[in-house]
Scaffold this motif. Structure first.
Motif, mmCIF file in Angstrom:
data_model
loop_
_atom_site.group_PDB
_atom_site.id
_atom_site.type_symbol
_atom_site.label_atom_id
_atom_site.label_comp_id
_atom_site.label_asym_id
_atom_site.label_seq_id
_atom_site.Cartn_x
_atom_site.Cartn_y
_atom_site.Cartn_z
ATOM 1 N N ILE A 85 -2.908 36.943 31.385
ATOM 2 C CA ILE A 85 -2.733 35.911 29.988
ATOM 3 C C ILE A 85 -1.489 35.841 29.953
ATOM 4 C CG2 ILE A 85 -3.176 35.913 27.694
ATOM 5 C CD1 ILE A 85 -5.637 37.618 28.060
ATOM 6 N N ASP A 86 -0.835 34.534 29.998
ATOM 7 C CA ASP A 86 0.450 34.152 29.702
ATOM 8 C C ASP A 86 0.532 33.453 28.343
ATOM 9 O OD1 ASP A 86 3.013 33.314 30.048
ATOM 10 O OD2 ASP A 86 2.750 31.833 31.751
ATOM 11 N N LYS A 87 1.250 33.982 27.411
ATOM 12 C CA LYS A 87 1.369 33.214 26.223
ATOM 13 C C LYS A 87 2.711 32.680 26.377
ATOM 14 C CE LYS A 87 -1.557 35.919 23.788
ATOM 15 N NZ LYS A 87 -2.345 36.062 22.304
ATOM 16 N N GLN A 88 2.534 31.329 26.071
ATOM 17 C CA GLN A 88 3.876 30.329 26.326
ATOM 18 C C GLN A 88 4.336 29.756 24.919
ATOM 19 O OE1 GLN A 88 2.027 27.521 28.920
ATOM 20 N NE2 GLN A 88 1.606 29.107 30.332
ATOM 21 N N GLY A 89 5.559 29.255 25.116
ATOM 22 C CA GLY A 89 6.133 28.479 23.866
ATOM 23 C C GLY A 89 6.534 29.640 22.971
ATOM 24 N N VAL A 90 7.196 28.893 21.956
ATOM 25 C CA VAL A 90 7.875 29.826 20.891
ATOM 26 C C VAL A 90 7.125 30.403 20.090
ATOM 27 C CG1 VAL A 90 9.399 29.748 18.887
ATOM 28 C CG2 VAL A 90 10.101 28.207 20.830
ATOM 29 N N SER A 91 5.840 30.037 19.679
ATOM 30 C CA SER A 91 5.041 30.618 18.892
ATOM 31 C C SER A 91 4.077 31.280 19.730
ATOM 32 C CB SER A 91 4.343 29.350 18.186
ATOM 33 O OG SER A 91 3.421 28.687 18.976
ATOM 34 N N GLY A 92 3.595 31.068 20.859
ATOM 35 C CA GLY A 92 2.906 32.108 21.613
ATOM 36 C C GLY A 92 1.360 31.614 21.379
ATOM 37 N N LYS A 93 1.120 30.603 20.823
ATOM 38 C CA LYS A 93 -0.161 29.696 20.561
ATOM 39 C C LYS A 93 -0.787 29.163 21.726
ATOM 40 C CE LYS A 93 0.147 29.391 15.617
ATOM 41 N NZ LYS A 93 -0.501 28.889 14.723
ATOM 42 N N LYS A 94 0.098 28.648 22.481
ATOM 43 C CA LYS A 94 -0.311 28.120 24.073
ATOM 44 C C LYS A 94 -0.643 29.340 24.787
ATOM 45 C CE LYS A 94 0.599 24.499 27.620
ATOM 46 N NZ LYS A 94 1.371 23.602 28.119
ATOM 47 N N THR A 95 -1.676 29.382 25.536
ATOM 48 C CA THR A 95 -1.897 30.445 26.056
ATOM 49 C C THR A 95 -2.822 29.852 27.506
ATOM 50 O OG1 THR A 95 -2.429 31.701 24.369
ATOM 51 C CG2 THR A 95 -3.238 32.621 26.437
#
Length: 125
Positions: A54-64
């Motif tokens: 599981i790779d949480k992406q972006g500044v907020s980490g909402k894109k996964t």
């Protein structure tokens, strides 16, 4: 685990009940979490059927991104541990039908050997 450990990518065991709640919608029938490791915002989730990265992406980490790998598809894997002057270790996983491995970085003081041992247990069965 402290924030400094998180920034260095040190792996720590994650709360299985919490992970199962988050992943209930993507589980196959009869699938459940057996072990899970946090590495900063990312997760290695070992279920009874597959490995989920599981790779949480972006500044907020909402894109996964959820990368599901059936254990039978893992052809081989390697671990490169940190030396005296290295800051990180690396885990590489090769999947059948692909030439380039999936590569994940771990901090120097981490549980990469524990992750490798668990992965070996699933792949070699």
């Amino acid at each position: 685990m402290g924030i400094f450990d998180n920034l260095l990518g040190n792996a720590s065991e994650a709360n299985i009940e919490k992970i199962e709640e988050e992943l209930i919608d993507i589980f196959a029938n009869g699938e459940h979490v057996e072990r899970a490791f946090n590495i900063f915002r990312d997760l290695f989730v070992f279920t009874n059927k597959r490995l989920i990265l599981i790779d949480k992406q972006g500044v907020s980490g909402k894109k996964t991104e959820y990368h599901s790998i059936p254990y039978k598809s893992i052809t081989h894997f390697s671990v490169e541990t940190a030396g005296h002057f290295d800051m990180d270790s690396q885990l590489k996983i090769w999947i059948s039908g692909t030439s380039a491995p999936i590569s994940k970085q771990f901090g120097k003081n981490n549980n990469i050997n524990k992750v490798q041992k668990i992965l070996a247990g699933y792949v070699l069965n």
